[in-house]
Design an enzyme around this catalytic site. Structure first.
Site, PDB file in Angstrom:
ATOM      1  N   TRP A 102       0.734  -1.342   0.088  1.00  0.00           N
ATOM      2  CA  TRP A 102      -0.217   0.071   0.140  1.00  0.00           C
ATOM      3  C   TRP A 102       0.985   1.352  -0.029  1.00  0.00           C
ATOM      4  O   TRP A 102       0.544   2.355  -0.743  1.00  0.00           O
ATOM      5  CB  TRP A 102      -0.929   0.098   1.095  1.00  0.00           C
ATOM      6  CG  TRP A 102      -2.252  -1.124   0.975  1.00  0.00           C
ATOM      7  CD1 TRP A 102      -2.288  -2.057   1.892  1.00  0.00           C
ATOM      8  CD2 TRP A 102      -3.153  -1.213  -0.116  1.00  0.00           C
ATOM      9  NE1 TRP A 102      -3.357  -2.881   1.455  1.00  0.00           N
ATOM     10  CE2 TRP A 102      -3.861  -2.270   0.156  1.00  0.00           C
ATOM     11  CE3 TRP A 102      -3.199  -0.519  -1.146  1.00  0.00           C
ATOM     12  CZ2 TRP A 102      -4.881  -2.738  -0.614  1.00  0.00           C
ATOM     13  CZ3 TRP A 102      -4.483  -0.746  -1.866  1.00  0.00           C
ATOM     14  CH2 TRP A 102      -5.000  -1.884  -1.655  1.00  0.00           C
ATOM     15  N   ASP A 172      -1.709   6.902   6.324  1.00  0.00           N
ATOM     16  CA  ASP A 172      -2.913   5.874   5.887  1.00  0.00           C
ATOM     17  C   ASP A 172      -2.975   4.940   7.037  1.00  0.00           C
ATOM     18  O   ASP A 172      -2.075   4.009   7.443  1.00  0.00           O
ATOM     19  CB  ASP A 172      -2.332   5.051   4.748  1.00  0.00           C
ATOM     20  CG  ASP A 172      -3.337   3.875   4.211  1.00  0.00           C
ATOM     21  OD1 ASP A 172      -4.219   3.946   4.800  1.00  0.00           O
ATOM     22  OD2 ASP A 172      -2.905   3.419   3.050  1.00  0.00           O
ATOM     23  N   LYS A 196     -12.154  -2.021   6.935  1.00  0.00           N
ATOM     24  CA  LYS A 196     -11.377  -2.908   7.685  1.00  0.00           C
ATOM     25  C   LYS A 196     -11.875  -2.558   9.074  1.00  0.00           C
ATOM     26  O   LYS A 196     -11.939  -3.804   9.809  1.00  0.00           O
ATOM     27  CB  LYS A 196      -9.891  -2.471   7.746  1.00  0.00           C
ATOM     28  CG  LYS A 196      -9.194  -2.190   6.262  1.00  0.00           C
ATOM     29  CD  LYS A 196      -8.881  -3.354   5.365  1.00  0.00           C
ATOM     30  CE  LYS A 196      -8.623  -3.082   4.031  1.00  0.00           C
ATOM     31  NZ  LYS A 196      -7.711  -2.274   3.695  1.00  0.00           N
TER      32      LYS A 196
END
Ligand code: PLP
Length: 364
Positions: A102, A172, A196
């Site tokens: 990511w 993030d 999530k």
């Protein structure tokens, strides 16, 4: 009713009481004769939902007053572009830490907009640890520093948040927001896809310091400009209304359970249970360095594709779902976010021990 323990990395488990509450209110929300899905985003009932969602998030995370909370769409991936479009405008350069898939995507996207420097990376070791980041590594002229606090795929997390001095820290936090107490004032901007640890997919939560808003270039699309959404209270266009409602229910559930301090305790306990089992195991192990281990996503490997495949298949038959690891790491991965009960991890650990015995017997 059959419910499994779902170890999916995302979309992932939601708390059962939240799903039940949503079910109860599904077709007739507060005697309106409508579902939340059918409510106008400008209606009084929805205004109450979004206002309360923001209030609860502020309370849970102790978000200071000089920060704005935005409820957007586009996922964390859209933030990979929105962050540079809005913040890479003073000196046109930013420092990124490369800790996994990511992070890499965030870096690649930002490179389209300016001068991006990777100040630390663990790529040479397949991202199995979090590299050291200290103030001396940071360009004081960088517009911001970007980190991924929890690496969902690799199963690593920062044990301490780096000190970036006066350079705003952008994080993030998609896979560990709300999992423990954090000091929001250390960050300039926090973003997280909801699927999530917050709500269903489709909602992205942004926490941004007031002074970082309003600096995007004139060519920045209105929808990608934080100012647009700040000025309209996340109602510039139709927001993901049902996702915001679900997030509100999750925030209520978190508050009832004692808030983030209590979640931190429970998450640490759940993770320790699984890591201890892996430490003791002669078949499975964690590929992640001890000081960098995530409490949310726990990969483990046996070094035999056949053993892994058998494990995943037998686990599924026992109601332990979605344990297959990401293709870049292999083996298994157990994602144990807030909504995963302790019982789920206990069941997994018992299964690991039982499975191991059969593997060892076969080897004899
Ligand atoms: C899942 C994830 C993403 C991507 O999120 P989308 O909402 O699907 O764009 C980005 N970063 C991290 C750390 C993630 O876990």
């Amino acid at each position: 009713m059959k419910r499994v323990f779902n170890f999916s990395a995302g979309p992932s488990m939601l708390p059962l009481p939240v799903l039940k509450k949503a079910q109860e209110e599904l077709v007739n929300y507060r005697n309106s004769g409508m579902s939340v899905m059918e409510l106008s985003h400008r209606s009084g009932l929805f205004t109450d939902i979004i206002t309360e969602a923001e209030r609860l998030l502020r309370e849970l995370m102790e978000i200071p007053n000089n920060y704005n909370v935005l409820f957007l769409q586009g996922g964390a991936s859209q933030q990979f572009a929105m962050v540079p479009l809005n913040l890479l405008t003073k000196n046109g350069k930013a420092d990124y830490v490369n800790t996994g898939s990511w992070s890499k995507k965030a870096i690649q996207e930002a490179q389209k907009y300016g001068d991006i420097r990777v100040i630390a990376s663990s790529e040479e070791a397949n991202f199995t640890y979090i590299p050291e980041v200290d103030r001396s590594m940071i360009d004081p002229e960088a517009d911001y520093v970007h980190i991924t606090t929890n690496n969902t795929i690799e199963g690593t997390a920062y044990a301490t948040i780096p000190d970036t001095g006066d350079v705003p820290l952008v994080a993030d936090m998609s896979s560990n927001i709300l999992s423990s107490e954090i000091d929001v004032s250390k960050f300039g901007l926090i973003y997280a896809g909801a699927q999530k640890n917050i709500a269903p997919a489709g909602l992205t939560v942004i926490i941004i310091r007031e002074d970082l808003i309003g600096h995007a270039a004139a060519t920045c699309p209105a929808m990608l400009h934080y100012k647009t959404h700040r000025d309209s209270g996340s109602l510039y266009n139709t927001p993901p209304t049902y996702g915001i409602y679900m997030a509100k229910l999750v925030f209520e559930w978190l508050k009832e359970r004692g808030g983030l301090k209590e979640m931190e305790k429970r998450n640490q306990e759940k993770a320790a249970l699984l890591y201890d089992a892996l430490e003791e195991s002669s078949v499975f192990q964690s590929p992640v360095r001890k000081d960098s281990r995530s409490w949310m996503n726990i990969p483990f490997v046996s070094h035999s594709a056949d053993v892994d495949a058998a494990f995943i298949k037998e686990a599924q038959a026992k109601g332990l779902e979605t344990l297959k690891g990401h293709r870049s790491v292999g083996g298994m991965r157990a994602s144990i976010y807030n909504a995963m009960p302790l019982e789920g991890v206990q069941t997994l650990v018992t299964f690991i021990k039982d499975f191991e015995k059969t593997v060892i017997e076969k080897r004899r």
